[in-house]
Design an enzyme around this catalytic site. Structure first.
Site, PDB file in Angstrom:
ATOM      1  N   PHE A  10       0.821  -1.206   0.000  1.00 23.01           N
ATOM      2  CA  PHE A  10       0.000   0.000   0.000  1.00 23.01           C
ATOM      3  C   PHE A  10       0.860   1.263   0.000  1.00 23.01           C
ATOM      4  CE2 PHE A  10      -3.452   2.807   1.726  1.00 23.01           C
ATOM      5  CZ  PHE A  10      -4.346   2.592   0.685  1.00 23.01           C
ATOM      6  N   ARG A  29      11.625  -0.243   5.763  1.00 19.20           N
ATOM      7  CA  ARG A  29      12.716  -1.044   6.301  1.00 19.20           C
ATOM      8  C   ARG A  29      13.291  -1.942   5.209  1.00 19.20           C
ATOM      9  NH1 ARG A  29      13.142  -1.154  11.493  1.00 19.20           N
ATOM     10  NH2 ARG A  29      10.919  -0.822  11.790  1.00 19.20           N
ATOM     11  N   GLY A 121     -10.877   2.799   3.040  1.00 13.33           N
ATOM     12  CA  GLY A 121     -11.921   2.563   2.059  1.00 13.33           C
ATOM     13  C   GLY A 121     -11.596   1.390   1.153  1.00 13.33           C
ATOM     14  N   SER A 123     -10.129  -0.592  -1.460  1.00 10.82           N
ATOM     15  CA  SER A 123      -9.001  -0.431  -2.380  1.00 10.82           C
ATOM     16  C   SER A 123      -8.047  -1.606  -2.260  1.00 10.82           C
ATOM     17  CB  SER A 123      -8.228   0.856  -2.050  1.00 10.82           C
ATOM     18  OG  SER A 123      -7.767   0.831  -0.716  1.00 10.82           O
ATOM     19  N   ALA A 125      -3.986  -2.405  -3.264  1.00  8.04           N
ATOM     20  CA  ALA A 125      -2.760  -1.707  -3.629  1.00  8.04           C
ATOM     21  C   ALA A 125      -2.418  -1.882  -5.102  1.00  8.04           C
ATOM     22  CB  ALA A 125      -1.609  -2.204  -2.755  1.00  8.04           C
ATOM     23  N   LYS A 176     -14.542  -4.509   9.254  1.00  8.97           N
ATOM     24  CA  LYS A 176     -14.827  -5.210   7.988  1.00  8.97           C
ATOM     25  C   LYS A 176     -13.767  -6.273   7.707  1.00  8.97           C
ATOM     26  CE  LYS A 176     -11.504  -3.510   5.306  1.00  8.97           C
ATOM     27  NZ  LYS A 176     -10.596  -4.241   4.414  1.00  8.97           N
ATOM     28  N   SER A 239      -8.163  -9.942  -1.369  1.00  8.43           N
ATOM     29  CA  SER A 239      -8.148  -9.579   0.046  1.00  8.43           C
ATOM     30  C   SER A 239      -7.407 -10.624   0.864  1.00  8.43           C
ATOM     31  CB  SER A 239      -9.587  -9.442   0.565  1.00  8.43           C
ATOM     32  OG  SER A 239      -9.611  -9.459   1.975  1.00  8.43           O
ATOM     33  N   ASN A 241      -7.372 -10.861   4.112  1.00  6.68           N
ATOM     34  CA  ASN A 241      -8.250 -11.319   5.184  1.00  6.68           C
ATOM     35  C   ASN A 241      -9.214 -12.383   4.663  1.00  6.68           C
ATOM     36  OD1 ASN A 241      -7.759  -9.450   7.675  1.00  6.68           O
ATOM     37  ND2 ASN A 241      -7.733  -8.100   5.897  1.00  6.68           N
ATOM     38  N   GLU A 261      -4.514  -8.268   9.028  1.00  7.43           N
ATOM     39  CA  GLU A 261      -4.903  -7.316  10.070  1.00  7.43           C
ATOM     40  C   GLU A 261      -6.109  -7.780  10.876  1.00  7.43           C
ATOM     41  OE1 GLU A 261      -3.113  -4.929  11.021  1.00  7.43           O
ATOM     42  OE2 GLU A 261      -2.564  -3.479   9.473  1.00  7.43           O
TER      43      GLU A 261
END
Length: 311
Positions: A10, A29, A121, A123, A125, A176, A239, A241, A261
């Site tokens: 991202f 990094r 929102g 999206s 990357a 979400k 996604s 997740n 996340e």
């Protein structure tokens, strides 16, 4: 100049997109070259300078923090002195496990002299990096600063809508991810599209219950950072997740190096919901599964045997 901390997918995508308007300073990094490891085939434009250290990026008046939600607090604790007067924009979705704060709350806790905002929102990357049309929410409690950030960070293909409802934007984006894991579990366990639709709907209902209780506005939750992000994340294999949930539902392995996340967020939100007395059965189910406290069969049985009630 815009500064970006974090050269993951991202952060790299935002650097590529924002360079269309002017100079960008990027630090990550281990990032030294012009390619972004998490964005195969993408190359940083000439107007993106790869910084050698954090202090270089901290010279920018606006700094985007494209760091995982659970890492942002540690980063700011180590570098808070560099970021006291800037506009700091969180580019992550989650609730801090230690403090229960959203990303802007973490920023304010460590950098009280900064102006905190969040960019969130529906999206991916890869879409932003490719220049595909994307619309996001820019939330900032300071309306004047929010308007300035909206104009600074919008491009021809990246359209930002602003709001002062930081709570709604943060918790819409955070929860979400938890619902997306649950949607992936449903599909991985081959429970069907109808079950996924029901899960998304009831998940959105509990997301709304919590966020409204915490002071969010309903229009924010039904917008890009709430419903819009939920739809994208619960239905696409892009996604992380959702893919993690699919693997969990199918009993398959998932790349442990991949940041998901929603796992930490599920634990943090489940704890917050219990403290606030908010009923969030889908979130509790995801938290239990990801912490190996319940089995998939137990989770399905618990959700389907809940008392019948009015919608």
């Amino acid at each position: 100049m815009i500064g970006i901390i974090g050269a993951g997918a991202f952060g790299g995508a935002l650097a590529i997109s924002l360079a269309a308007k002017g100079p960008v300073m990027l630090w990550g990094r281990g990032q030294t070259g012009r390619n972004i490891a998490r964005l195969p085939g993408a190359e940083l434009p000439a107007l993106v300078t790869v910084a050698k250290d954090v202090a270089e990026v901290a010279q920018a008046s606006t700094v985007l923090l494209a760091l995982p939600a659970q890492a942002m607090g540690r980063f700011l604790a180590d570098h808070a002195g560099l970021f006291q007067g800037q506009r700091l924009v969180a580019c992550c979705k989650g609730v801090d496990l230690t403090t229960g704060l959203g990303p802007t709350g973490v920023i304010i806790a460590h950098c009280p002299g900064a102006t905190a905002a969040i960019l969130t929102g529906p999206s991916f990357a890869s879409d932003i990096a490719r220049g595909l049309p994307t619309a996001l929410t820019l939330a900032c409690a300071d309306a004047t600063a929010g308007e300035a950030l909206q104009h600074q960070l919008s491009t021809e293909v990246l359209r930002l809508y602003r709001t002062t409802d930081v709570t709604g934007a943060e918790f819409g984006g955070a929860v979400k991810n938890v619902i997306a894991i649950a949607a992936g579990i449903v599909m991985g366990a081959q429970l069907g599209e109808s079950a996924r639709a029901a899960l998304m709907t009831r998940g959105f209902a509990e997301l709304t219950r919590l966020a409204l209780h915490l002071g969010a506005r309903s229009e924010t939750l039904s917008g890009l950072s709430g419903f819009g992000d939920l739809v994208l994340t619960c239905t696409s294999d892009q996604s992380r997740n959702y893919r993690f949930g699919t693997a969990l539902g199918a009993g398959a392995a998932f790349d442990p190096a991949m940041t998901v996340e929603g796992v930490a967020t599920a634990a943090a939100v489940a704890t917050l919901a219990r403290k606030q007395g908010i009923d969030m059965p889908v979130t509790q189910m995801v938290a239990g599964l990801t912490q190996h406290k319940i089995t998939l069969e137990d989770a399905i049985r618990a959700l389907m045997s809940r008392p019948l009630k009015q919608e």
